[in-house]
Design a protein around this motif. Structure first.
Motif, PDB file in Angstrom:
ATOM      1  N   LYS A 374       3.591  -8.892  -2.481  1.00 31.88           N
ATOM      2  CA  LYS A 374       2.244  -9.136  -1.960  1.00 31.88           C
ATOM      3  C   LYS A 374       1.263  -8.066  -2.449  1.00 31.88           C
ATOM      4  N   ASP A 375       0.067  -8.522  -2.790  1.00 35.29           N
ATOM      5  CA  ASP A 375      -1.000  -7.594  -3.185  1.00 35.29           C
ATOM      6  C   ASP A 375      -1.824  -7.288  -1.935  1.00 35.29           C
ATOM      7  N   TYR A 376      -1.888  -6.007  -1.545  1.00 39.71           N
ATOM      8  CA  TYR A 376      -2.551  -5.623  -0.295  1.00 39.71           C
ATOM      9  C   TYR A 376      -3.940  -5.041  -0.483  1.00 39.71           C
ATOM     10  N   MET A 377      -4.519  -5.191  -1.670  1.00 40.79           N
ATOM     11  CA  MET A 377      -5.801  -4.536  -1.907  1.00 40.79           C
ATOM     12  C   MET A 377      -6.883  -5.037  -0.945  1.00 40.79           C
ATOM     13  N   ASN A 378      -6.941  -6.349  -0.793  1.00 39.14           N
ATOM     14  CA  ASN A 378      -7.999  -6.909   0.068  1.00 39.14           C
ATOM     15  C   ASN A 378      -7.400  -7.646   1.258  1.00 39.14           C
ATOM     16  N   TYR A 379      -6.379  -7.104   1.803  1.00 38.41           N
ATOM     17  CA  TYR A 379      -5.635  -7.793   2.856  1.00 38.41           C
ATOM     18  C   TYR A 379      -6.194  -7.447   4.230  1.00 38.41           C
ATOM     19  N   ASP A 380      -6.347  -8.444   5.066  1.00 32.95           N
ATOM     20  CA  ASP A 380      -6.849  -8.207   6.420  1.00 32.95           C
ATOM     21  C   ASP A 380      -5.675  -8.379   7.394  1.00 32.95           C
ATOM     22  N   PHE A 381      -5.097  -7.265   7.814  1.00 29.67           N
ATOM     23  CA  PHE A 381      -3.904  -7.323   8.657  1.00 29.67           C
ATOM     24  C   PHE A 381      -4.158  -8.027   9.978  1.00 29.67           C
ATOM     25  N   GLU A 382      -5.294  -7.680  10.603  1.00 25.69           N
ATOM     26  CA  GLU A 382      -5.536  -8.240  11.934  1.00 25.69           C
ATOM     27  C   GLU A 382      -5.642  -9.751  11.881  1.00 25.69           C
ATOM     28  N   ALA A 383      -6.273 -10.240  10.814  1.00 26.84           N
ATOM     29  CA  ALA A 383      -6.445 -11.688  10.711  1.00 26.84           C
ATOM     30  C   ALA A 383      -5.145 -12.378  10.332  1.00 26.84           C
ATOM     31  N   GLU A 384      -4.330 -11.683   9.513  1.00 27.31           N
ATOM     32  CA  GLU A 384      -3.228 -12.427   8.903  1.00 27.31           C
ATOM     33  C   GLU A 384      -1.830 -12.110   9.405  1.00 27.31           C
ATOM     34  N   GLU A 385      -1.535 -10.857   9.791  1.00 30.53           N
ATOM     35  CA  GLU A 385      -0.157 -10.537  10.170  1.00 30.53           C
ATOM     36  C   GLU A 385      -0.126  -9.645  11.407  1.00 30.53           C
ATOM     37  N   PRO A 386      -0.439 -10.167  12.570  1.00 27.33           N
ATOM     38  CA  PRO A 386      -0.458  -9.288  13.731  1.00 27.33           C
ATOM     39  C   PRO A 386       0.920  -8.688  14.023  1.00 27.33           C
ATOM     40  N   ALA A 387       0.942  -7.381  14.314  1.00 24.65           N
ATOM     41  CA  ALA A 387       2.152  -6.655  14.741  1.00 24.65           C
ATOM     42  C   ALA A 387       3.377  -6.918  13.870  1.00 24.65           C
ATOM     43  N   LEU A 388       3.127  -6.951  12.578  1.00 27.75           N
ATOM     44  CA  LEU A 388       4.180  -7.318  11.642  1.00 27.75           C
ATOM     45  C   LEU A 388       5.402  -6.409  11.682  1.00 27.75           C
ATOM     46  N   ASP A 389       5.159  -5.115  11.847  1.00 26.96           N
ATOM     47  CA  ASP A 389       6.267  -4.181  11.726  1.00 26.96           C
ATOM     48  C   ASP A 389       6.865  -3.734  13.049  1.00 26.96           C
ATOM     49  N   SER A 390       6.449  -4.367  14.122  1.00 27.68           N
ATOM     50  CA  SER A 390       6.992  -3.863  15.384  1.00 27.68           C
ATOM     51  C   SER A 390       8.428  -4.351  15.559  1.00 27.68           C
TER      52      SER A 390
END
Ligand code: V47
Ligand code: SF4
Length: 392
Positions: A374-390
């Motif tokens: 995955k390319d994370y340059m323009n990635y919006d975590f809140e919109a797309e992957e909430p709490a991904l690493d918990s």
């Protein structure tokens, strides 16, 4: 693509003629010699080395900095060997705080990551006589049954040499069995320093340098890629570091099977070499830079952030490093026990991405063999992957 500072090498009148010749060679894409490698360590100051290493880094990897999502399994820290620098292992006479995970405990650990987008599991530990080749082959098969999508990077050459010797099989037979059960690649540990004299002083009883190189060559011939490490900053001299890199560079010319080179800074807590002072951050950065310049046929140089801490990892990106490893779960004990900066080495993906971006680099999540996940340059975590690493 920005190639910061490269012109300054030629315009700076303080730089000696021999260093200018090396810079010209590197910029032309020519290989530098053993003697020139040693000279870089002896005479290259931080600015010069950084500019040249960054030139090589950007030529090979542009502005990308890679990381991956992995977790570690350390089946045991009981070990039949006695490496003087090791803070992590316990011997069989004085077990003390040693651990031995049961098979079920290992599977439970894997299940903890159910549904998490992890691409790699890294399995290494002490060398335990009861955990042999066939035990590990079946363990890997069962891990793959639980997580068929995951890449299994397992066992240092030290563990592999012992397993094959005990099982009375050749390296080729042993590795073929592990591959048939699902092992995909080898990590880079156990290399330490190849010079036989230094090895005799710091880790006399484990696999030899020749065996380490033979195991990696055999793995490459079977289609199993691997990494290579170098433990530096203890009793070795600059020429031993270059000798180490030179042996790896020669093998890489032959097989092309190494993914990445990982310099490992010696940490001095709670081991038999605690009287030796640790290298400075400046020496760490110089070492990354020389590694990047010398290892011209390695595509990647990795800074292992749980070992050097996130601040030095951030700086290293300007000194040739293009990979800062992964979002490692706190099951990695080897460095915490040796005095590493990060006692609980876990960074979430958003934290890792921020670290890379704050340093002006372009974050890319990779798999073990550097395919882009995955390319994370323009990635919006809140919109797309909430709490991904918990991971609880
Ligand atoms: O071989 C042990 C090192 C290595 C200490 O392939 C120490 O992706 C510093 O190789 N100070 C094992 N280093 C770990 C390893 C590794 C780590 C991360 C990624 C990969 C990879 C491989 O740890 C050992 C030894 O060189 N080590 N004790 C110490 N006191
Ligand atoms: Fe054992 Fe590895 Fe520690 Fe050496 S470095 S004592 S082989 S666990």
């Amino acid at each position: 693509m920005v190639q910061t500072g490269i012109e300054s090498i030629f315009s700076d009148s303080n730089i000696s003629k021999d260093l200018k010749i090396i810079a010209e060679k590197v910029i032309k894409g020519d290989r530098i010699s053993f003697e020139e490698g040693v000279l870089l360590y002896e005479k290259g100051e931080l600015g010069y080395l950084g500019a040249l290493a960054n030139f090589v880094r950007e030529k090979k990897n542009g502005n990308y900095t890679y990381f991956n999502r992995n977790f570690h399994i350390e089946p045991t820290n009981l070990c039949v060997f006695d490496c003087k620098f090791c803070s992590y292992s316990r011997n069989f006479k004085q077990k003390g705080d040693a651990w031995e995970l049961s098979e079920q405990e290992i599977y439970d650990l894997v299940k903890k990551y159910d549904g998490k987008p992890i691409t790699e599991v890294h399995i290494v530990g002490g060398v335990h006589p009861k955990m042999g080749l066939h035990y590990f082959a079946s363990l890997i098969k069962n891990i793959k049954a639980l997580r068929p999508d995951i890449h299994v990077k397992a066992f240092t050459a030290v563990e592999l040499e012992y397993m094959c010797r005990k099982a009375k099989v050749s390296f080729k037979e042993g590795l073929s069995i592990l591959k048939a059960h699902g092992q995909d690649s080898l990590p880079g540990g156990g290399a330490e320093i190849f010079d036989e004299g230094i090895r005799a002083e710091i880790c006399a009883d484990k696999c030899s340098s020749a065996e380490w190189l033979e195991i990696h060559e055999t793995a490459h011939s079977l289609g199993m890629p691997s990494n290579a490490t170098m433990l530096y900053g203890h009793i070795e001299k600059f020429e031993h570091r270059i000798d180490h890199m030179d042996r790896l560079r020669t093998l890489q010319d032959k097989t092309g099977g190494f993914n990445t080179f990982i310099p490992l800074k010696f940490r001095n807590k709670e081991n038999q070499m605690s009287h030796i002072a640790e290298s400075s951050v400046i020496e760490d950065l110089r070492n990354y830079a020389v590694s990047r310049i010398y290892m011209d046929n390695f595509n990647h140089v990795k800074a292992y952030w749980p070992m050097i801490g996130r601040n030095t990892a951030a700086l290293s990106m300007a000194f040739g490093v293009d990979d800062i490893d992964g979002t490692i779960d706190d099951s990695t004990k080897i460095y915490a026990m040796a005095g590493a900066e990060d006692k609980s080495p876990s960074l979430s993906t958003p934290q890792l991405v921020k670290l890379i971006k704050d340093n002006g680099r372009h974050p890319i999540e990779r798999d073990t063999v550097y395919n882009t996940v995955k390319d994370y340059m323009n990635y919006d975590f809140e919109a797309e992957e909430p709490a991904l690493d918990s991971i609880k």
